[in-house]
Design a protein around this motif. Structure first.
Motif, PDB file in Angstrom:
ATOM      1  N   GLN A  51       0.806  -1.081   0.017  1.00 37.79           N
ATOM      2  CA  GLN A  51      -0.020   0.027   0.099  1.00 37.79           C
ATOM      3  C   GLN A  51       0.783   1.345   0.003  1.00 37.79           C
ATOM      4  OE1 GLN A  51      -2.715  -0.129   3.156  1.00 37.79           O
ATOM      5  NE2 GLN A  51      -3.759  -1.882   2.565  1.00 37.79           N
ATOM      6  N   ALA A  52       2.002   1.170   0.761  1.00 37.30           N
ATOM      7  CA  ALA A  52       2.861   2.314   0.729  1.00 37.30           C
ATOM      8  C   ALA A  52       3.594   2.671  -0.614  1.00 37.30           C
ATOM      9  CB  ALA A  52       3.892   2.221   1.910  1.00 37.30           C
ATOM     10  N   ALA A  53       3.777   1.600  -1.327  1.00 37.94           N
ATOM     11  CA  ALA A  53       4.500   1.763  -2.580  1.00 37.94           C
ATOM     12  C   ALA A  53       3.512   2.093  -3.517  1.00 37.94           C
ATOM     13  CB  ALA A  53       4.980   0.221  -3.062  1.00 37.94           C
ATOM     14  N   VAL A  54       2.151   1.521  -3.474  1.00 41.32           N
ATOM     15  CA  VAL A  54       1.162   2.046  -4.465  1.00 41.32           C
ATOM     16  C   VAL A  54       0.876   3.719  -4.288  1.00 41.32           C
ATOM     17  CG1 VAL A  54      -1.297   1.981  -5.077  1.00 41.32           C
ATOM     18  CG2 VAL A  54       0.223  -0.164  -4.805  1.00 41.32           C
ATOM     19  N   GLY A  55       0.815   4.027  -3.044  1.00 38.16           N
ATOM     20  CA  GLY A  55       0.518   5.443  -2.514  1.00 38.16           C
ATOM     21  C   GLY A  55       1.795   6.238  -2.938  1.00 38.16           C
ATOM     22  N   ALA A  56       3.045   5.958  -2.952  1.00 44.30           N
ATOM     23  CA  ALA A  56       4.075   6.596  -3.113  1.00 44.30           C
ATOM     24  C   ALA A  56       4.080   6.661  -4.787  1.00 44.30           C
ATOM     25  CB  ALA A  56       5.358   5.956  -2.663  1.00 44.30           C
ATOM     26  N   GLU A  57       3.840   5.430  -5.330  1.00 49.66           N
ATOM     27  CA  GLU A  57       3.870   5.654  -6.949  1.00 49.66           C
ATOM     28  C   GLU A  57       2.748   6.643  -7.368  1.00 49.66           C
ATOM     29  OE1 GLU A  57       5.263   4.806 -10.784  1.00 49.66           O
ATOM     30  OE2 GLU A  57       6.132   4.480  -8.735  1.00 49.66           O
ATOM     31  N   ARG A  58       1.506   6.511  -6.634  1.00 52.26           N
ATOM     32  CA  ARG A  58       0.528   7.504  -7.105  1.00 52.26           C
ATOM     33  C   ARG A  58       0.868   8.868  -6.905  1.00 52.26           C
ATOM     34  NH1 ARG A  58      -4.935   4.617  -4.651  1.00 52.26           N
ATOM     35  NH2 ARG A  58      -5.175   2.987  -6.263  1.00 52.26           N
ATOM     36  N   ALA A  59       1.701   9.407  -5.702  1.00 54.92           N
ATOM     37  CA  ALA A  59       2.091  10.460  -5.591  1.00 54.92           C
ATOM     38  C   ALA A  59       3.038  11.101  -6.669  1.00 54.92           C
ATOM     39  CB  ALA A  59       2.559  10.537  -4.080  1.00 54.92           C
ATOM     40  N   ARG A  60       3.867  10.206  -7.028  1.00 56.63           N
ATOM     41  CA  ARG A  60       4.873  10.464  -8.245  1.00 56.63           C
ATOM     42  C   ARG A  60       4.199  10.706  -9.353  1.00 56.63           C
ATOM     43  NH1 ARG A  60       7.388   8.384 -12.154  1.00 56.63           N
ATOM     44  NH2 ARG A  60       6.118   6.590 -12.095  1.00 56.63           N
ATOM     45  N   MET A  61       3.427   9.999  -9.667  1.00 52.88           N
ATOM     46  CA  MET A  61       2.585  10.047 -11.151  1.00 52.88           C
ATOM     47  C   MET A  61       1.693  11.422 -10.777  1.00 52.88           C
ATOM     48  SD  MET A  61       1.347   6.166 -11.163  1.00 52.88           S
ATOM     49  CE  MET A  61      -0.110   6.591 -12.549  1.00 52.88           C
ATOM     50  N   ALA A  62       1.115  11.632  -9.825  1.00 51.64           N
ATOM     51  CA  ALA A  62       0.443  12.797  -9.737  1.00 51.64           C
ATOM     52  C   ALA A  62       1.526  14.062  -9.934  1.00 51.64           C
ATOM     53  CB  ALA A  62      -0.292  13.055  -8.203  1.00 51.64           C
ATOM     54  N   ARG A  63       2.554  14.097  -9.241  1.00 53.03           N
ATOM     55  CA  ARG A  63       3.728  15.030  -9.352  1.00 53.03           C
ATOM     56  C   ARG A  63       3.964  15.219 -11.065  1.00 53.03           C
ATOM     57  NH1 ARG A  63       6.000  12.888  -4.876  1.00 53.03           N
ATOM     58  NH2 ARG A  63       7.508  11.919  -6.041  1.00 53.03           N
ATOM     59  N   ASP A  64       4.235  14.126 -11.467  1.00 55.38           N
ATOM     60  CA  ASP A  64       4.506  14.286 -13.182  1.00 55.38           C
ATOM     61  C   ASP A  64       3.511  14.748 -13.768  1.00 55.38           C
ATOM     62  OD1 ASP A  64       6.991  13.270 -12.399  1.00 55.38           O
ATOM     63  OD2 ASP A  64       6.501  10.939 -12.919  1.00 55.38           O
ATOM     64  N   LEU A  65       2.245  14.246 -13.506  1.00 54.47           N
ATOM     65  CA  LEU A  65       1.029  14.767 -14.494  1.00 54.47           C
ATOM     66  C   LEU A  65       1.019  16.157 -13.966  1.00 54.47           C
ATOM     67  CD1 LEU A  65      -1.283  13.866 -16.111  1.00 54.47           C
ATOM     68  CD2 LEU A  65      -2.568  13.473 -14.230  1.00 54.47           C
ATOM     69  N   HIS A  66       1.022  16.660 -12.911  1.00 55.37           N
ATOM     70  CA  HIS A  66       0.938  18.255 -12.615  1.00 55.37           C
ATOM     71  C   HIS A  66       1.951  18.883 -13.290  1.00 55.37           C
ATOM     72  CE1 HIS A  66       1.544  21.852 -10.119  1.00 55.37           C
ATOM     73  NE2 HIS A  66       0.561  21.962 -10.008  1.00 55.37           N
ATOM     74  N   ASP A  67       3.121  18.401 -13.228  1.00 52.88           N
ATOM     75  CA  ASP A  67       4.240  19.061 -14.126  1.00 52.88           C
ATOM     76  C   ASP A  67       3.797  19.286 -15.509  1.00 52.88           C
ATOM     77  OD1 ASP A  67       5.554  19.529 -11.610  1.00 52.88           O
ATOM     78  OD2 ASP A  67       6.900  17.788 -11.960  1.00 52.88           O
ATOM     79  N   VAL A  68       3.423  18.309 -16.213  1.00 53.25           N
ATOM     80  CA  VAL A  68       3.080  18.028 -17.575  1.00 53.25           C
ATOM     81  C   VAL A  68       1.890  19.211 -17.639  1.00 53.25           C
ATOM     82  CG1 VAL A  68       2.006  17.170 -19.587  1.00 53.25           C
ATOM     83  CG2 VAL A  68       3.925  16.151 -18.022  1.00 53.25           C
ATOM     84  N   VAL A  69       0.815  19.203 -16.784  1.00 54.85           N
ATOM     85  CA  VAL A  69      -0.514  19.992 -17.246  1.00 54.85           C
ATOM     86  C   VAL A  69      -0.295  21.557 -16.975  1.00 54.85           C
ATOM     87  CG1 VAL A  69      -2.665  20.318 -16.425  1.00 54.85           C
ATOM     88  CG2 VAL A  69      -2.062  17.995 -17.023  1.00 54.85           C
ATOM     89  N   ALA A  70       0.463  21.680 -15.668  1.00 54.49           N
ATOM     90  CA  ALA A  70       0.547  22.957 -15.203  1.00 54.49           C
ATOM     91  C   ALA A  70       1.452  23.681 -15.776  1.00 54.49           C
ATOM     92  CB  ALA A  70       0.765  23.026 -13.685  1.00 54.49           C
ATOM     93  N   GLY A  71       2.561  22.923 -16.321  1.00 51.58           N
ATOM     94  CA  GLY A  71       3.671  23.709 -17.063  1.00 51.58           C
ATOM     95  C   GLY A  71       3.300  24.151 -18.219  1.00 51.58           C
ATOM     96  N   HIS A  72       3.193  23.003 -19.338  1.00 49.34           N
ATOM     97  CA  HIS A  72       2.941  23.299 -20.560  1.00 49.34           C
ATOM     98  C   HIS A  72       1.625  23.874 -20.808  1.00 49.34           C
ATOM     99  CE1 HIS A  72       6.616  21.466 -21.702  1.00 49.34           C
ATOM    100  NE2 HIS A  72       6.418  20.193 -20.994  1.00 49.34           N
ATOM    101  N   LEU A  73       0.425  23.289 -20.472  1.00 46.44           N
ATOM    102  CA  LEU A  73      -0.853  23.779 -20.575  1.00 46.44           C
ATOM    103  C   LEU A  73      -1.212  25.146 -20.092  1.00 46.44           C
ATOM    104  CD1 LEU A  73      -2.845  20.317 -20.266  1.00 46.44           C
ATOM    105  CD2 LEU A  73      -1.822  21.457 -22.295  1.00 46.44           C
ATOM    106  N   SER A  74      -0.747  25.405 -19.099  1.00 42.99           N
ATOM    107  CA  SER A  74      -0.897  26.846 -18.431  1.00 42.99           C
ATOM    108  C   SER A  74      -0.262  27.626 -19.300  1.00 42.99           C
ATOM    109  CB  SER A  74      -0.278  26.687 -16.890  1.00 42.99           C
ATOM    110  OG  SER A  74      -1.125  26.042 -15.968  1.00 42.99           O
TER     111      SER A  74
END
Length: 402
Positions: free
Chosen positions: A193-216
């Motif tokens: 569960q901790a690994a899944v949570g950490a992976e989800r957090a990492r994916m959320a960070r990467d997705l945010h960087d893509v969306v917030a950076g380029h699309l903004s």
């Protein structure tokens, strides 16, 4: 006669699956039938000679003792009642069936009693054997009789207690291993569960960087083109080129992320997309300038010598800081300072605060700031963000070595 042991139960493989009271009933009936055969055959006398007691008295003793087999797991009550029947049998003349059934009570008391009771039973068996040997030696004055008495106590006192103690030890070991297995399973599930949570957090960070950076940047630059009303075609063309570049970059990063999500080990046929690095910082700067910012870059280091994780983290922090500056201080001046001092890489991004909303960035509760702090912490660094005089300053310190 210890019916709970491994050897007899091989002949009765389904006995363990029965309820406890049914198991004890089977044991009681089995011992009663065996005792009946011994009495009928007339081979029950332990001291030799002819038994003067009627058969029905012996069968009554046997029936009562076998009936108490239903209480064999009740320790020490069942054992004490069985001792009473044994005392009556010894008074009438010790008989083999009663003594054999009594050994099962010794076995049950050692196996099902408390740990203290089990230890006491072992001590009682040893002490009783020693007492019998001493008594026989004192009465007969012959050491051979004492040896025979010790051998006679072996199957009736030592063996059932030793057998039960061994079974109990193996049962305790199995229970301990089972408990350890359950704990390891729980720990493994928590780790998963901790690994899944950490992976989800990492994916959320990467997705945010893509969306917030380029699309903004795309949204802001598109607004700039629409507001220009076609008065400056060269500027509009430059902004549209930046919009296209941001769109292509966003699509490439999204494609790489989706590919990783679809295949845990990666698709051999999929093109490998290298993560962005500080060497590509010029693209971020040009995109920010196309959005209307006046960006000044101060860099006195060679980005090629950085570890990959630190290089990517520094790029993402600079990207997020420039994106925030575009959103919260459009048209302002931004200073991007990147330097390496020994084993620490420092990234500073400062921009002027707008007077009409001076605390727009000051809450520090945005997802972008949280992502930057998590990225810095992931490589062992620190990040601070807040007002610094008349400017808003984002400062990250990332260890390059170790």
């Amino acid at each position: 006669m210890c019916w709970d042991g491994a050897v007899p139960l091989r002949a009765l493989p389904r006995l363990r699956t029965l309820p406890v009271w049914q198991q004890d009933t089977v044991i009681a009936l089995g011992t009663w039938l065996i005792g009946l055969l011994v009495y009928v055959a007339g081979i029950h006398q332990l001291l030799g000679g002819i038994d003067a007691n009627p058969l029905w008295i012996r069968l009554t003793e046997l029936t009562v003792l076998c009936g108490l087999e239903l209480l064999r797991r009740w320790v020490p009550g069942g054992l004490l009642l069985a001792c009473g029947v044994l005392a009556a049998d010894i008074t009438l003349g010790p008989s083999l069936p009663v003594l054999i059934v009594f050994t099962d009570f010794l076995y049950a008391a050692t196996l099902y009693g408390s740990r203290r009771t089990s230890r006491v039973m072992i001590g009682i068996a040893v002490a009783a054997t020693a007492a019998v040997v001493v008594a026989v030696a004192a009465l007969s004055a012959q050491w051979r009789q004492a040896v025979l008495a010790a051998l006679g106590c072996l199957p009736f006192l030592i063996t059932p207690v030793w057998w039960a103690a061994n079974v109990r030890q193996q049962r305790d070991i199995a229970d301990t291993e089972r408990a350890n297995g359950e704990q390891l399973a729980k720990i493994a599930e928590l780790d998963r569960q901790a690994a899944v949570g950490a992976e989800r957090a990492r994916m959320a960070r990467d997705l945010h960087d893509v969306v917030a950076g380029h699309l903004s940047a795309i949204a802001i630059q598109s607004e700039a083109v629409l507001s220009s009303s076609g008065t400056n075609p060269a500027l509009a063309r430059g902004v549209l080129e930046s919009v296209r570049e941001n769109s292509v970059s966003a699509l490439e990063e999204m494609r790489a992320m989706i590919g990783l999500l679809r295949s845990a080990q990666g698709d051999a046929e999929m093109e490998a997309t290298a993560p962005p690095r500080l060497a590509e910082l010029s693209k971020l700067v040009e995109s920010a300038r196309a959005s209307g910012l006046r960006v000044e870059v101060r860099s006195t280091m060679d980005e090629q010598g950085l570890p990959a994780a630190v290089d990517l983290t520094a790029y993402r922090i600079a990207q997020e800081a420039l994106t925030n500056a575009v959103k919260h201080a459009p048209g302002g001046r931004v200073v991007l300072d990147i330097r390496r001092d020994g084993g620490v890489l420092t990234i500073e991004v400062s921009n002027g605060l707008r007077r009409d909303r001076p605390t727009a960035e000051g809450t520090g509760a945005g997802l972008g700031l949280l992502n930057m702090r998590e990225r810095a912490a992931a490589v062992g660094g620190t990040l601070s963000a807040g007002p610094s005089g008349t400017d808003w300053l984002v400062r990250a310190e990332l260890p390059v070595e170790g």
